[in-house]
Design a protein around this motif. Structure first.
Motif, PDB file in Angstrom:
ATOM      1  N   CYS A 178       4.134  -0.564  -2.837  1.00  0.00           N
ATOM      2  CA  CYS A 178       5.327  -1.198  -2.269  1.00  0.00           C
ATOM      3  C   CYS A 178       4.926  -2.285  -1.281  1.00  0.00           C
ATOM      4  CB  CYS A 178       6.190  -0.139  -1.600  1.00  0.00           C
ATOM      5  SG  CYS A 178       7.525  -0.787  -0.596  1.00  0.00           S
ATOM      6  N   LEU A 179       3.977  -1.993  -0.402  1.00  0.00           N
ATOM      7  CA  LEU A 179       3.536  -2.975   0.587  1.00  0.00           C
ATOM      8  C   LEU A 179       2.832  -4.157  -0.076  1.00  0.00           C
ATOM      9  CD1 LEU A 179       2.238  -0.656   3.444  1.00  0.00           C
ATOM     10  CD2 LEU A 179       4.347  -2.018   3.411  1.00  0.00           C
ATOM     11  N   ILE A 180       2.036  -3.892  -1.086  1.00  0.00           N
ATOM     12  CA  ILE A 180       1.344  -4.973  -1.795  1.00  0.00           C
ATOM     13  C   ILE A 180       2.349  -5.855  -2.536  1.00  0.00           C
ATOM     14  CG2 ILE A 180      -0.258  -5.478  -3.685  1.00  0.00           C
ATOM     15  CD1 ILE A 180      -1.829  -2.961  -2.721  1.00  0.00           C
ATOM     16  N   ALA A 181       3.339  -5.245  -3.166  1.00  0.00           N
ATOM     17  CA  ALA A 181       4.378  -6.025  -3.847  1.00  0.00           C
ATOM     18  C   ALA A 181       5.141  -6.889  -2.838  1.00  0.00           C
ATOM     19  CB  ALA A 181       5.331  -5.096  -4.593  1.00  0.00           C
ATOM     20  N   ALA A 182       5.425  -6.331  -1.665  1.00  0.00           N
ATOM     21  CA  ALA A 182       6.116  -7.101  -0.625  1.00  0.00           C
ATOM     22  C   ALA A 182       5.239  -8.263  -0.162  1.00  0.00           C
ATOM     23  CB  ALA A 182       6.475  -6.193   0.545  1.00  0.00           C
ATOM     24  N   MET A 192       6.031   8.711  -1.330  1.00  0.00           N
ATOM     25  CA  MET A 192       6.580   8.586  -2.656  1.00  0.00           C
ATOM     26  C   MET A 192       8.118   8.652  -2.619  1.00  0.00           C
ATOM     27  SD  MET A 192       5.628  10.667  -6.089  1.00  0.00           S
ATOM     28  CE  MET A 192       6.434  12.218  -5.844  1.00  0.00           C
ATOM     29  N   HIS A 193       8.637   9.477  -1.715  1.00  0.00           N
ATOM     30  CA  HIS A 193      10.084   9.684  -1.679  1.00  0.00           C
ATOM     31  C   HIS A 193      10.826   8.567  -0.952  1.00  0.00           C
ATOM     32  CE1 HIS A 193       9.528  13.608  -3.408  1.00  0.00           C
ATOM     33  NE2 HIS A 193       8.616  13.870  -2.488  1.00  0.00           N
ATOM     34  N   THR A 194      10.144   7.835  -0.088  1.00  0.00           N
ATOM     35  CA  THR A 194      10.830   6.810   0.693  1.00  0.00           C
ATOM     36  C   THR A 194      10.385   5.382   0.351  1.00  0.00           C
ATOM     37  OG1 THR A 194       9.223   7.046   2.477  1.00  0.00           O
ATOM     38  CG2 THR A 194      11.231   8.375   2.633  1.00  0.00           C
ATOM     39  N   ALA A 195       9.407   5.225  -0.511  1.00  0.00           N
ATOM     40  CA  ALA A 195       8.898   3.893  -0.845  1.00  0.00           C
ATOM     41  C   ALA A 195       9.985   3.013  -1.459  1.00  0.00           C
ATOM     42  CB  ALA A 195       7.698   3.991  -1.778  1.00  0.00           C
ATOM     43  N   SER A 196      10.847   3.597  -2.267  1.00  0.00           N
ATOM     44  CA  SER A 196      11.902   2.788  -2.896  1.00  0.00           C
ATOM     45  C   SER A 196      12.873   2.242  -1.851  1.00  0.00           C
ATOM     46  CB  SER A 196      12.651   3.593  -3.955  1.00  0.00           C
ATOM     47  OG  SER A 196      13.321   4.689  -3.374  1.00  0.00           O
ATOM     48  N   ARG A 197      13.119   2.999  -0.797  1.00  0.00           N
ATOM     49  CA  ARG A 197      13.994   2.498   0.272  1.00  0.00           C
ATOM     50  C   ARG A 197      13.347   1.329   0.994  1.00  0.00           C
ATOM     51  NH1 ARG A 197      15.855   7.766   3.416  1.00  0.00           N
ATOM     52  NH2 ARG A 197      13.940   8.558   2.522  1.00  0.00           N
ATOM     53  N   LEU A 198      12.035   1.426   1.208  1.00  0.00           N
ATOM     54  CA  LEU A 198      11.312   0.325   1.835  1.00  0.00           C
ATOM     55  C   LEU A 198      11.368  -0.918   0.956  1.00  0.00           C
ATOM     56  CD1 LEU A 198       9.556  -0.724   4.137  1.00  0.00           C
ATOM     57  CD2 LEU A 198       7.562   0.188   2.915  1.00  0.00           C
ATOM     58  N   THR A 199      11.161  -0.737  -0.330  1.00  0.00           N
ATOM     59  CA  THR A 199      11.259  -1.854  -1.273  1.00  0.00           C
ATOM     60  C   THR A 199      12.647  -2.465  -1.246  1.00  0.00           C
ATOM     61  OG1 THR A 199       9.562  -0.936  -2.717  1.00  0.00           O
ATOM     62  CG2 THR A 199      11.105  -2.486  -3.715  1.00  0.00           C
ATOM     63  N   LEU A 224       0.690   7.607   3.829  1.00  0.00           N
ATOM     64  CA  LEU A 224       0.876   6.490   2.901  1.00  0.00           C
ATOM     65  C   LEU A 224       0.114   6.804   1.628  1.00  0.00           C
ATOM     66  CD1 LEU A 224       2.008   3.551   2.618  1.00  0.00           C
ATOM     67  CD2 LEU A 224      -0.269   2.786   3.304  1.00  0.00           C
ATOM     68  N   ASP A 225       0.859   6.999   0.531  1.00  0.00           N
ATOM     69  CA  ASP A 225       0.208   7.262  -0.747  1.00  0.00           C
ATOM     70  C   ASP A 225       0.174   5.990  -1.577  1.00  0.00           C
ATOM     71  OD1 ASP A 225       2.809   6.959  -1.666  1.00  0.00           O
ATOM     72  OD2 ASP A 225       2.981   8.976  -2.477  1.00  0.00           O
ATOM     73  N   SER A 226      -0.254   6.104  -2.812  1.00  0.00           N
ATOM     74  CA  SER A 226      -0.382   4.922  -3.667  1.00  0.00           C
ATOM     75  C   SER A 226       0.971   4.259  -3.928  1.00  0.00           C
ATOM     76  CB  SER A 226      -1.059   5.277  -4.982  1.00  0.00           C
ATOM     77  OG  SER A 226      -0.301   6.238  -5.693  1.00  0.00           O
ATOM     78  N   THR A 227       2.036   5.022  -3.932  1.00  0.00           N
ATOM     79  CA  THR A 227       3.364   4.453  -4.145  1.00  0.00           C
ATOM     80  C   THR A 227       3.755   3.564  -2.967  1.00  0.00           C
ATOM     81  OG1 THR A 227       3.994   6.418  -5.390  1.00  0.00           O
ATOM     82  CG2 THR A 227       5.770   4.989  -4.657  1.00  0.00           C
ATOM     83  N   GLY A 228       3.532   4.045  -1.767  1.00  0.00           N
ATOM     84  CA  GLY A 228       3.829   3.245  -0.577  1.00  0.00           C
ATOM     85  C   GLY A 228       2.937   2.032  -0.481  1.00  0.00           C
ATOM     86  N   ALA A 273      -7.494   0.424   5.162  1.00  0.00           N
ATOM     87  CA  ALA A 273      -8.906   0.014   5.216  1.00  0.00           C
ATOM     88  C   ALA A 273      -9.665   0.471   3.971  1.00  0.00           C
ATOM     89  CB  ALA A 273      -9.564   0.569   6.476  1.00  0.00           C
ATOM     90  N   LEU A 274      -9.415   1.696   3.528  1.00  0.00           N
ATOM     91  CA  LEU A 274     -10.095   2.213   2.334  1.00  0.00           C
ATOM     92  C   LEU A 274      -9.833   1.354   1.102  1.00  0.00           C
ATOM     93  CD1 LEU A 274      -9.648   6.103   2.419  1.00  0.00           C
ATOM     94  CD2 LEU A 274     -11.789   4.821   2.422  1.00  0.00           C
ATOM     95  N   THR A 275      -8.634   0.833   1.007  1.00  0.00           N
ATOM     96  CA  THR A 275      -8.251   0.054  -0.170  1.00  0.00           C
ATOM     97  C   THR A 275      -8.480  -1.443   0.011  1.00  0.00           C
ATOM     98  OG1 THR A 275      -5.975  -0.107   0.620  1.00  0.00           O
ATOM     99  CG2 THR A 275      -6.512   1.758  -0.830  1.00  0.00           C
ATOM    100  N   GLY A 276      -8.882  -1.850   1.206  1.00  0.00           N
ATOM    101  CA  GLY A 276      -9.085  -3.272   1.478  1.00  0.00           C
ATOM    102  C   GLY A 276      -7.793  -4.018   1.750  1.00  0.00           C
ATOM    103  N   THR A 277      -6.694  -3.297   1.747  1.00  0.00           N
ATOM    104  CA  THR A 277      -5.390  -3.921   1.983  1.00  0.00           C
ATOM    105  C   THR A 277      -5.279  -4.471   3.393  1.00  0.00           C
ATOM    106  OG1 THR A 277      -4.470  -2.347   0.408  1.00  0.00           O
ATOM    107  CG2 THR A 277      -2.899  -3.546   1.741  1.00  0.00           C
TER     108      THR A 277
END
Length: 93
Positions: free
Chosen positions: A39-43, A1-8, A32-36, A68-72
């Motif tokens: 971010c990856l799905i948006a990318a 959650m704290h670093t996802a914005s930097r990745l984006t 990797l939480d839902s925020t991360g 895998a759990l999310t099918g991503t």
């Protein structure tokens, strides 16, 4: 959650201006939480829109499990190392 914005902040500009693939080194990511994940799905969506690719490199077991759990993992492909990425990435990237 704290670093996802930097990745984006890093991924989105690269994927918007390039039709090449971006390799995201996740070797240092231990959680990797839902925020991360968002971010990856948006990318991934940006990459699909611009014709770029997004490949994950060296995700940890915990990260692979979340993908895998999310099918991503079905749309975001990962490889254990940069040298394991095939020369010609699949067309669906």
């Amino acid at each position: 959650m704290h670093t996802a914005s930097r990745l984006t902040d890093v991924l989105q500009p690269l994927l918007r201006i390039s039709s090449h693939s971006a390799l995201a080194d996740l070797s240092g990511v231990t959680f990797l939480d839902s925020t991360g994940l968002t971010c990856l799905i948006a990318a991934y969506r940006t990459a699909r829109h611009t014709g770029a690719g997004l490949v994950l490199i060296a995700p940890s077991e915990r990260v692979r499990h979340m993908l895998a759990l999310t099918g991503t993992d079905q749309v975001l492909h990962s490889y254990p190392a940069v040298d394991a990425v095939p020369d010609g990435l699949p067309d669906h990237f």
